[in-house]
Motif scaffolding. Sequence first.
Motif: not given
Length: 267
Positions: A117-120, A205-208, A240-241, A247-251
């Motif tokens: 949730v908060t890292s980055g 930077r390394s996740a959405i 959802i990370r 992950d896009v398809e899963y979300a």
Amino acid sequence: MTEGYIYILFNPAYRANQYKIGMTTRTPEERALEVSSATGVPQSFEVLFSKRVADCQWAERLVHQRLAEYRSGSDREFFQVSLSIAIDILNDVTAEVGLLSEKTAVQEPSYRMTDPVTSGDIDLVPRKPSLGPTRKRQGIPEAPTCFEDHIAYTDALRQPLLREVRDRILAIDGRLHAGETVTPRQRIAYKLTGGTNFIEIKVQRSAILVRLPETSVVDRAGKVRKIPDTHGWGRLKDEIRISNASDVEYALPFIEAACRTELKNFE
């Protein structure tokens, strides 16, 4: 028949939506390293998506036939195409040729985030969702923010994924175009006129991170993280990370369910 993988590779030095799509009898990661080491390749290729199939040579022929109109340049494996179209075609071909394993081979980040949730994030204390495109800091308004600013903020592997998530959200209902708010602190929020934010994307930077209300969709893969009430996100309860194309398809089912509920409330 030759067992192997069909894959989608991306190179950040090339044009947006330009992908190398082919097959390999080794792992997609080994193939990415191989093509990255070739003379004249400016940056390394990343594995965005891959599937292990019963006959990778046949699968590649079918994929290339269906992507023929998108071929880009002299290399037969390069295509200028939406990532969602490419993934749909690979999934269709996989179903036709035969999937050898239910596990999708994808590239994960090289390190684990300590707190999804908060890292980055640059705001590490609980706060309410952003409400507008500018926010004053010590009496000085921040510069206006646009979607491309957030594209530039995240890394090259996540950039096409962020575009894909946004495109798929906006395609659900035309009213979401007017209800999109791009805020400072790397957030993109969606609401219907007169309502409150019911989807928010946090760009790291390394996740959405996609944040949305609870839905009735079953989290079969355990990818939905519950947001603690202490974080102050109000009706946004699930997160959802997104780190790769799978992950896009899963979300998407969760996003679509949240949209259907919101649209029903506004009927």
